[in-house]
Scaffold this active site. Structure first.
Site, PDB file in Angstrom:
ATOM      1  N   ASP A 169       0.879  -1.159   0.000  1.00 38.69           N
ATOM      2  CA  ASP A 169       0.000   0.000   0.000  1.00 38.69           C
ATOM      3  C   ASP A 169       0.926   1.221   0.000  1.00 38.69           C
ATOM      4  OD1 ASP A 169      -2.057   1.786   0.058  1.00 38.69           O
ATOM      5  OD2 ASP A 169      -3.050   0.934   1.805  1.00 38.69           O
TER       6      ASP A 169
HETATM    7  C1  BGC Z   1      -4.899   3.459   0.197  1.00 35.81           C
HETATM    8  C2  BGC Z   1      -5.046   2.465  -0.929  1.00 35.81           C
HETATM    9  C3  BGC Z   1      -4.921   3.160  -2.249  1.00 35.81           C
HETATM   10  C4  BGC Z   1      -3.598   3.896  -2.294  1.00 35.81           C
HETATM   11  C5  BGC Z   1      -3.347   4.628  -3.594  1.00 35.81           C
HETATM   12  C6  BGC Z   1      -3.669   4.332   0.059  1.00 35.81           C
HETATM   13  O1  BGC Z   1      -3.685   5.383   0.939  1.00 35.81           O
HETATM   14  O2  BGC Z   1      -4.876   2.787   1.426  1.00 35.81           O
HETATM   15  O3  BGC Z   1      -6.271   1.803  -0.833  1.00 35.81           O
HETATM   16  O4  BGC Z   1      -5.046   2.257  -3.292  1.00 35.81           O
HETATM   17  O5  BGC Z   1      -3.563   4.840  -1.244  1.00 35.81           O
HETATM   18  O6  BGC Z   1      -4.149   5.726  -3.721  1.00 35.81           O
END
Ligand code: BGC
Length: 762
Positions: A269
């Protein structure tokens, strides 16, 4: 800096190996250490090298607004991969500097609503439409679906997730993945795993027993991997039993790859974990969005002999395997013109199938002989399409309830409309001004108190209208959890409900509550007041139209709850150790480890497997609405239950007849109660479900359901084995977890399957 280093070195390499022309292995062999490290670390985000700056969406060069990209290596023919959010549709920037065109995407219903359809075929169709937008806007991988378990009603991201039950979560996600990937673009199932709270999400250690890990928190991911073959998996921010999930080889390799046979790529993530070398060693192939520090950690670790180049090569190979699957690598000429019109129809029809009719006294709904509708509640005017954060979608419009009702031919009294909208805008402005500007776009702006009608306004409205609709709204999103006041109705909402129901009931007129929410709210204390309650969820950009299709009776509701609505928040077992109402300061990454604060560093899942209905049933506790519950405008009768064993598969069937007066669909749920064995078991557990086709009044359908005998297993920690107890199982055909309509029994032989003894509590 990192790019320059990689490219200077790479420019003196031989030109021969070339992705797509020579084998992936030959390309890996031709890469320098620096190129390898560069490939497994994403392109980064504008203005952020330390991972602490909120710049999500600034990858301007390829698809503006995409969340991340992998690094191209031109000399080896390696094209970049564009990764974009998110679960309710594609999230990219809707406009581009100096470009008059727009790039809006369809905001489809939130995850919770999709799951509440209990209709994998429909979810697959929604996925197909989303995937078309991904492909036609030039993205390669959609960062979705999100399928963490609803452990507690207050998780801020429950709206993106599906259910308190792993079978519903897994089947829903698998259908979504199949749909999106039918376009030859990828998905990233997330967040693997145990992301069940937003409070200190990047630092918290989820302490969970191996049994709950296996049966509750990983089961949905296992189903998704096995039933849909997602291209990628995104690890979560949190730790599991002491180790960041992205750095936990037992999770990413032993379980995901070796046990379940996952063959795709694993990415972090955004800025997740704290050591890229450990991530590579664990089998987490790609660091997103990528920082210079991560690049350095990998190069240094290999040079120091702390990370084997073989491990790095395995990750590099998997990145290249992803690259060659992408439309970008194949040179797909995307149009930037997805079929937004057709998708608006898809979101409208799919949304109405996931709405749940909670109450319908005296056949209040569908609205019959009703022309003039009074609407109350700020949210009626400012309908909520979805949640905030990465799960938001830059849509062209949202149909409010008022617009939807008007489109449906109703005359809507919005004499207070202007005042309410002005008030909402003022209040939102004040709230936004309090937020850190770099975060404001990502955070839900708290809903202001209801602007109550004066007694004179109310009696004027009452005189002119046949029925009242009150909308109660909630927003939530990434970065923080909901609070107990958000779970409960606030004083102004209670006041509004009482004023309107008293006045309308005195005049012999009915009142309907529409819940425009992303997660569970308290219903027990007030559900006696209105005549009908429709849980509309957050239904995407066509929300007002979808709600109207249900209210008007164009379609009978057929959604059912994928989670329990408890009487009180504290009834949920997890509420004992969920960070309720903790005032943790907010930052983009929100990392607070070690903070020394109770409930911030560690979350102990003391309830074990007793999440949701498994807990309420075990305790025999009263709930407001049980798991699996949902009314229809018609009624169904179940008959002739049959269960038989065919090889390794349990085949069940039951006849469902529409015994009411209008067409409708029924969700048949198959619960199983296990015989007495060595392990403590839930009272019943969902093993399969199916939705009928739309049955005309009087018509019946034979509904077939099946599952594998091994799905009956519980996880025995002492043996580190999945154990199916021998004995007679009680198979229940049910309309909800507390409405069992037919039963059959099945004799099953015992079995045991040993698995790696991993992820123990330290
Ligand atoms: C989130 C993810 C997301 C990623 C990219 C993160 O803060 O937890 O779910 O895909 O950002 O935007």
């Amino acid at each position: 800096m990192l790019g320059a280093a990689a490219l200077t070195l790479s420019s003196c390499q031989p030109k021969d190996p070339y992705l797509g022309k020579t084998s992936i292995d030959s390309v890996v062999q031709a890469m320098t250490l620096e190129e390898k490290a560069a490939l497994v670390v994403g392109m980064g985000m504008e203005g952020s090298t330390d991972g602490q700056t909120a710049t999500v969406g600034s990858t301007k060069n390829l698809v503006p607004g995409a969340a991340g990209t992998t690094r191209p290596l031109e000399r080896l023919g390696v094209t970049p991969v564009v990764l974009a959010d998110g679960p309710a549709g594609l999230r990219i920037d809707p406009t581009r500097e100096g470009d008059p065109a727009t790039y809006y995407c369809t905001h489809f219903p939130i995850g919770t609503l999709l799951a509440s359809t209990w209709n994998p075929d429909l979810i697959e169709q929604v996925g197909q439409s989303m995937g078309q937008e991904v492909k036609e806007y030039g993205a390669d991988v959609l960062l979705a679906p999100a399928l963490n378990i609803h452990r507690n009603p207050l998780n801020g991201r429950n709206f993106e997730y599906y259910s308190e039950d792993p079978v519903v979560s897994g089947k829903t996600a698998a259908a979504y993945v199949r749909g999106v990937q039918s376009n030859d673009v990828g998905t990233s199932i997330k967040h693997f795993a145990f992301n069940n709270q937003e409070t200190n999400r990047t630092g918290v250690d989820a302490v969970i027993s191996p049994r709950a890990i296996r049966e509750i928190y990983l089961k949905g991911f296992e189903i998704t991997v096995k039933e849909s073959d997602p291209w990628t998996v995104m690890t979560s921010y949190n730790k599991i039993n002491g180790t960041y999930t992205s750095q936990e080889k037992d999770l990413v390799t032993t379980i995901l790859r070796d046990e379940w046979g996952f063959g795709g790529l694993v990415m972090t993530d955004w800025y997740g974990g704290d050591n890229a070398a450990e991530q590579i060693a664990a089998g987490n192939d790609l660091m997103e969005p990528g920082t210079d520090l991560q690049y350095k950690q990998i190069v240094d670790a290999v040079k120091a002999g702390k990370l084997s180049e073989k491990d790095l090569d395995a990750c590099v190979r998997r990145v290249l395997e992803l690259v060659v699957r992408t439309p970008r690598f194949k040179g797909y000429a995307y149009s930037n013109k997805p079929d937004l019109k057709a998708h608006a129809e898809v979101t409208r029809t799919s949304a109405l199938e996931g709405m749940v009719l909670l109450k319908n006294e005296g056949g209040t709904l569908p609205l019959k002989g009703v022309k003039n509708v009074a609407v109350f509640g700020n949210t009626s005017y400012d309908f909520i399409a979805g949640g905030t954060g990465s799960g938001n979608v830059n849509r062209a419009y949202t149909v409010s309830l008022i617009e939807g009702l008007r489109n449906g031919g109703f005359t809507v009294d919005d004499s207070r409309g202007k005042a309410v909208l002005n008030y909402m805008a003022d209040e939102a402005g004040k709230e936004r001004a309090k937020l850190d500007p770099s975060l404001a776009a990502f955070l839900p702006i708290p809903r202001p108190a209801e602007l109550l009608p004066t007694p004179a306004e109310l009696s004027g409205i009452l005189a002119k209208n046949d029925v009242a609709i009150i909308t109660i709204g909630r927003t939530s999103g990434e970065f923080f959890d909901r609070t107990s006041p958000d779970f409960n109705l606030n004083p102004s909402e209670r006041k509004l409900l009482t004023m309107v129901t008293d006045a309308f009931h005195k005049a012999g007129k009915k009142v309907i509550v529409v819940l425009n929410v992303g997660g569970v709210v308290e219903t027990s204390s007030w559900k006696g007041q209105p005549d009908a309650i429709l849980l509309a969820w957050q239904a995407g950009q066509e929300g007002g139209n979808s709600v109207t299709d249900i209210l008007s009776g164009k379609k009978s509701p057929s959604g059912k709850l994928t989670m329990t609505f408890p009487v009180n928040l504290m009834d949920a077992a997890s509420s004992e150790n969920f960070p309720i109402d903790l005032d943790v300061p907010l930052s983009f990454m929100n990392r607070r480890t070690p903070s020394g604060e109770k409930d911030v560093d560690i979350c102990k899942y003391e309830e074990g497997i007793y999440v949701g209905y498994r807990w309420f049933d075990k305790q025999n506790m009263e709930v407001s609405y049980p798991f699996g519950y949902g009314l229809s405008y018609t009624a169904f009768e179940y008959s002739e239950p049959k269960v038989a064993l065919e090889g390794n598969t349990v085949k069940a069937s039951v006849t469902v007849k529409n015994i009411g007066e209008v067409p409708g669909k029924e969700v048949v749920q198959l619960y199983v109660s296990a015989p007495e064995g060595t392990l403590d078991k839930p009272v019943r557990e969902l093993r399969a479900y199916a939705k009928t086709s739309e049955l005309p009044a009087g018509q019946a359908e034979r509904v077939e359901l099946s599952f594998k005998v091994e799905d009956l297993a519980s996880f025995d920690e002492a043996q580190s084995a999945w154990v199916v107890d021998a004995g007679t199982y009680d198979i229940q055909f049910a309309s909800s977890s507390r409405d069992i309509r037919q039963r059959a029994s099945l004799d099953v032989k015992g079995s045991k399957k040993k698995v790696a003894n991993v992820l123990n509590i330290k």
